[in-house]
Design a protein around this motif. Structure first.
Motif, PDB file in Angstrom:
ATOM      1  N   ARG A 277       0.807  -1.226   0.000  1.00 51.01           N
ATOM      2  CA  ARG A 277       0.000   0.000   0.000  1.00 51.01           C
ATOM      3  C   ARG A 277       0.839   1.275   0.000  1.00 51.01           C
ATOM      4  NH1 ARG A 277      -0.895  -1.861   5.110  1.00 51.01           N
ATOM      5  NH2 ARG A 277      -2.681  -3.021   4.365  1.00 51.01           N
ATOM      6  N   ASP A 278       2.064   1.217   0.537  1.00 48.15           N
ATOM      7  CA  ASP A 278       2.845   2.468   0.639  1.00 48.15           C
ATOM      8  C   ASP A 278       3.301   2.990  -0.724  1.00 48.15           C
ATOM      9  OD1 ASP A 278       4.533   0.193   0.456  1.00 48.15           O
ATOM     10  OD2 ASP A 278       6.226   1.337   1.238  1.00 48.15           O
ATOM     11  N   LEU A 279       3.178   2.187  -1.786  1.00 50.46           N
ATOM     12  CA  LEU A 279       3.615   2.644  -3.116  1.00 50.46           C
ATOM     13  C   LEU A 279       2.453   3.064  -4.011  1.00 50.46           C
ATOM     14  CD1 LEU A 279       6.283  -0.118  -3.922  1.00 50.46           C
ATOM     15  CD2 LEU A 279       6.617   2.069  -2.763  1.00 50.46           C
ATOM     16  N   VAL A 280       1.240   2.806  -3.561  1.00 54.74           N
ATOM     17  CA  VAL A 280       0.083   2.970  -4.453  1.00 54.74           C
ATOM     18  C   VAL A 280      -0.115   4.434  -4.885  1.00 54.74           C
ATOM     19  CG1 VAL A 280      -2.444   2.748  -4.587  1.00 54.74           C
ATOM     20  CG2 VAL A 280      -1.072   0.865  -3.682  1.00 54.74           C
ATOM     21  N   ALA A 281       0.049   5.359  -3.957  1.00 52.45           N
ATOM     22  CA  ALA A 281      -0.180   6.772  -4.326  1.00 52.45           C
ATOM     23  C   ALA A 281       0.862   7.231  -5.351  1.00 52.45           C
ATOM     24  CB  ALA A 281      -0.149   7.656  -3.084  1.00 52.45           C
ATOM     25  N   ALA A 282       2.129   6.919  -5.106  1.00 54.49           N
ATOM     26  CA  ALA A 282       3.191   7.365  -6.031  1.00 54.49           C
ATOM     27  C   ALA A 282       2.955   6.815  -7.440  1.00 54.49           C
ATOM     28  CB  ALA A 282       4.557   6.915  -5.508  1.00 54.49           C
ATOM     29  N   LEU A 283       2.589   5.536  -7.515  1.00 55.54           N
ATOM     30  CA  LEU A 283       2.355   4.946  -8.848  1.00 55.54           C
ATOM     31  C   LEU A 283       1.104   5.527  -9.490  1.00 55.54           C
ATOM     32  CD1 LEU A 283       3.317   1.165  -8.385  1.00 55.54           C
ATOM     33  CD2 LEU A 283       4.759   3.119  -8.975  1.00 55.54           C
ATOM     34  N   SER A 284       0.117   5.880  -8.681  1.00 57.23           N
ATOM     35  CA  SER A 284      -1.105   6.502  -9.228  1.00 57.23           C
ATOM     36  C   SER A 284      -0.768   7.833  -9.876  1.00 57.23           C
ATOM     37  CB  SER A 284      -2.131   6.762  -8.115  1.00 57.23           C
ATOM     38  OG  SER A 284      -2.499   5.560  -7.494  1.00 57.23           O
ATOM     39  N   TYR A 285       0.039   8.635  -9.175  1.00 56.98           N
ATOM     40  CA  TYR A 285       0.377   9.967  -9.713  1.00 56.98           C
ATOM     41  C   TYR A 285       1.200   9.811 -10.999  1.00 56.98           C
ATOM     42  CZ  TYR A 285      -0.939  11.295  -4.942  1.00 56.98           C
ATOM     43  OH  TYR A 285      -1.613  11.445  -3.761  1.00 56.98           O
ATOM     44  N   ALA A 286       2.131   8.850 -10.972  1.00 57.14           N
ATOM     45  CA  ALA A 286       2.968   8.629 -12.163  1.00 57.14           C
ATOM     46  C   ALA A 286       2.099   8.216 -13.350  1.00 57.14           C
ATOM     47  CB  ALA A 286       4.015   7.552 -11.869  1.00 57.14           C
ATOM     48  N   ALA A 287       1.117   7.354 -13.090  1.00 54.25           N
ATOM     49  CA  ALA A 287       0.252   6.864 -14.175  1.00 54.25           C
ATOM     50  C   ALA A 287      -0.542   8.011 -14.797  1.00 54.25           C
ATOM     51  CB  ALA A 287      -0.696   5.789 -13.641  1.00 54.25           C
ATOM     52  N   VAL A 288      -1.092   8.865 -13.950  1.00 50.41           N
ATOM     53  CA  VAL A 288      -1.893   9.986 -14.471  1.00 50.41           C
ATOM     54  C   VAL A 288      -0.988  10.965 -15.219  1.00 50.41           C
ATOM     55  CG1 VAL A 288      -3.313  11.965 -13.791  1.00 50.41           C
ATOM     56  CG2 VAL A 288      -3.780   9.696 -12.841  1.00 50.41           C
ATOM     57  N   ALA A 289       0.204  11.204 -14.669  1.00 45.75           N
ATOM     58  CA  ALA A 289       1.141  12.102 -15.370  1.00 45.75           C
ATOM     59  C   ALA A 289       1.529  11.523 -16.728  1.00 45.75           C
ATOM     60  CB  ALA A 289       2.389  12.320 -14.504  1.00 45.75           C
ATOM     61  N   ALA A 290       1.561  10.180 -16.822  1.00 51.18           N
ATOM     62  CA  ALA A 290       1.956   9.530 -18.082  1.00 51.18           C
ATOM     63  C   ALA A 290       0.800   9.413 -19.070  1.00 51.18           C
ATOM     64  CB  ALA A 290       2.529   8.139 -17.775  1.00 51.18           C
ATOM     65  N   ASP A 320      -8.360   8.805   0.895  1.00 51.37           N
ATOM     66  CA  ASP A 320      -8.641  10.257   0.897  1.00 51.37           C
ATOM     67  C   ASP A 320      -7.373  11.038   0.554  1.00 51.37           C
ATOM     68  OD1 ASP A 320     -11.238   9.821   1.684  1.00 51.37           O
ATOM     69  OD2 ASP A 320     -10.905  10.326   3.801  1.00 51.37           O
ATOM     70  N   THR A 321      -6.271  10.644   1.173  1.00 45.79           N
ATOM     71  CA  THR A 321      -5.005  11.347   0.944  1.00 45.79           C
ATOM     72  C   THR A 321      -4.563  11.198  -0.501  1.00 45.79           C
ATOM     73  OG1 THR A 321      -4.418  10.839   3.223  1.00 45.79           O
ATOM     74  CG2 THR A 321      -2.610  11.523   1.800  1.00 45.79           C
ATOM     75  N   LEU A 322      -4.725   9.985  -1.043  1.00 43.17           N
ATOM     76  CA  LEU A 322      -4.348   9.759  -2.447  1.00 43.17           C
ATOM     77  C   LEU A 322      -5.156  10.685  -3.352  1.00 43.17           C
ATOM     78  CD1 LEU A 322      -3.851   6.403  -4.300  1.00 43.17           C
ATOM     79  CD2 LEU A 322      -5.324   8.133  -5.272  1.00 43.17           C
ATOM     80  N   MET A 323      -6.454  10.750  -3.114  1.00 41.96           N
ATOM     81  CA  MET A 323      -7.319  11.560  -3.987  1.00 41.96           C
ATOM     82  C   MET A 323      -6.974  13.046  -3.883  1.00 41.96           C
ATOM     83  SD  MET A 323      -9.199   9.557  -5.783  1.00 41.96           S
ATOM     84  CE  MET A 323     -10.673  10.365  -6.381  1.00 41.96           C
ATOM     85  N   ALA A 324      -6.666  13.494  -2.675  1.00 39.42           N
ATOM     86  CA  ALA A 324      -6.321  14.912  -2.510  1.00 39.42           C
ATOM     87  C   ALA A 324      -5.032  15.220  -3.282  1.00 39.42           C
ATOM     88  CB  ALA A 324      -6.153  15.236  -1.026  1.00 39.42           C
ATOM     89  N   GLY A 325      -4.094  14.290  -3.260  1.00 38.45           N
ATOM     90  CA  GLY A 325      -2.824  14.502  -3.964  1.00 38.45           C
ATOM     91  C   GLY A 325      -2.956  14.363  -5.474  1.00 38.45           C
ATOM     92  N   LEU A 326      -3.994  13.662  -5.903  1.00 36.67           N
ATOM     93  CA  LEU A 326      -4.161  13.407  -7.339  1.00 36.67           C
ATOM     94  C   LEU A 326      -4.630  14.650  -8.082  1.00 36.67           C
ATOM     95  CD1 LEU A 326      -3.991  11.043  -9.351  1.00 36.67           C
ATOM     96  CD2 LEU A 326      -6.410  10.571  -8.873  1.00 36.67           C
TER      97      LEU A 326
END
Ligand code: PEP
Ligand code: MN
Length: 337
Positions: A277-290, A320-326
């Motif tokens: 779970r600790d990597l999910v947010a970082a990979l989410s942001y990378a995916a959207v940026a890509a 919630d934190t992931l979505m706010a950062g997205l």
């Protein structure tokens, strides 16, 4: 081969062009966009060499499509494909986030998860009722009871549901309940299943097989589309490599590669890619940026107690934190949530 028509082509001219091609035994596929119309031709292209296509009224240009995937090919469509997800869409400007537990475990946990992910901005609820598990001794899902729970929670929240179909024998049953049918990584090359879901009038979420190339994925989509179902969402969920730092290796580059090859929407599943779970947010942001059009995220009320994929499931607060950062990441690439 694709035929691009003039911007002022008439319906009669379009019909005539298609008739000429179909008379040779090829199939045609029409894609109308705001600015151009494309007629895709599938079949023995050698036969087309015998007719002066460029001189038929309404024809602007003719191009050969070298890649083996035709219907899924970027060149075959006048516009990017936008797939409906309940009242939302996948492939338009908004990033579609679909979230939920790996497995449907009970009505209570499903409902609590749906409410929280919806509040945070998710536009779809995903949960497995039929689960493909590496071990036959692991929990295999609640089956139709799980589908009923998904339908109950959709009635309660309005969230459309995405759930997996593993077998041709379940396809009609799952399609009765689901808004979008998921084909899992292990079934990406189950050609009878792809053909079966191609006949159904339900959008398909097609996950990349863990040993599949990008071309394999696009050819799997082609199987579905060949049956008449054009609503296919592709999903990068990590592949098997020698790297053992994560559960799978997230193939970030596959996202922009797919965007260059196909008009179909592409989403990413960082949960299965990372396995933690600790990597999910970082990979989410990378995916959207890509360039990803959406995300599939596993979320559980109490990941420690999850019957499957607890290690990679986010808590409600983490989601919630992931979505706010997205939001700022999406905005930086001209997208919204
Ligand atoms: C899942 O979505 O829970 C799943 C089993 O995914 P995959 O098919 O990508 O392994
Ligand atoms: Mn899972």
């Amino acid at each position: 081969m694709i035929i691009i028509t003039r911007h002022d082509v008439t319906d009669e001219e379009l019909d005539h062009i298609r008739e000429r091609v179909e008379a040779l035994g090829l199939q045609t596929h029409l894609s109308r966009g705001k600015h151009r119309t494309v007629i895709g031709c599938i079949g023995d292209e050698e036969l087309l060499a015998g007719i002066p296509l460029r001189s038929i009224p309404g024809v602007e240009a003719v191009h050969t499509v070298m890649k083996p995937y035709k219907l899924a090919n970027l060149q075959f469509a006048a516009e990017p494909t936008i797939v409906p997800l309940g009242s939302a869409t996948v492939g338009d400007t908004a990033i579609a986030v679909v979230a939920g537990p790996c497995s449907v475990e009970s009505l209570e946990m499903l409902s609590a998860t749906a409410q929280r992910v919806q509040k945070a901005g998710a536009v779809g609820l995903r949960g497995g009722a039929f689960k493909p598990r590496s071990s036959p001794y692991s929990f295999g899902g609640l089956g139709e009871d799980g589908l009923k729970m998904l339908a109950d929670v959709r009635a309660e929240t309005g969230l459309p549901i995405v759930t997996e179909v593993m077998d041709t024998r379940q396809a009609d049953l799952v399609a009765e309940y689901a808004d979008v049918l998921q084909i899992g990584a292990r079934n990406m090359q189950n050609f009878s299943l792809l053909t079966e879901v191609g006949r159904l009038h339900r959008p398909i979420l097609l996950k990349r097989g863990m040993a599949a190339t990008v071309e394999d994925l696009l050819l799997a989509a082609e199987y579905i589309m060949k049956q008449g179902n054009q609503n296919v969402i592709l999903c990068e969920r990590g592949i098997r490599t020698f790297s053992d730092a994560t559960r799978n290796t997230f193939d970030l580059a596959a996202i922009p590669v797919l965007k260059k090859e196909t008009h179909l929407p592409v989403i990413a599943d960082p949960s299965h890619a990372a396995g933690r779970r600790d990597l999910v947010a970082a990979l989410s942001y990378a995916a959207v940026a890509a360039g990803a059009d959406g995300l599939l995220i596993e979320v559980h009320p109490d990941p420690e107690q999850a019957v499957s994929d607890g290690d990679q499931s986010l808590t409600f607060d983490e989601f919630d934190t992931l979505m706010a950062g997205l939001e700022p990441v999406a905005a930086a690439v001209g997208r919204s949530l």
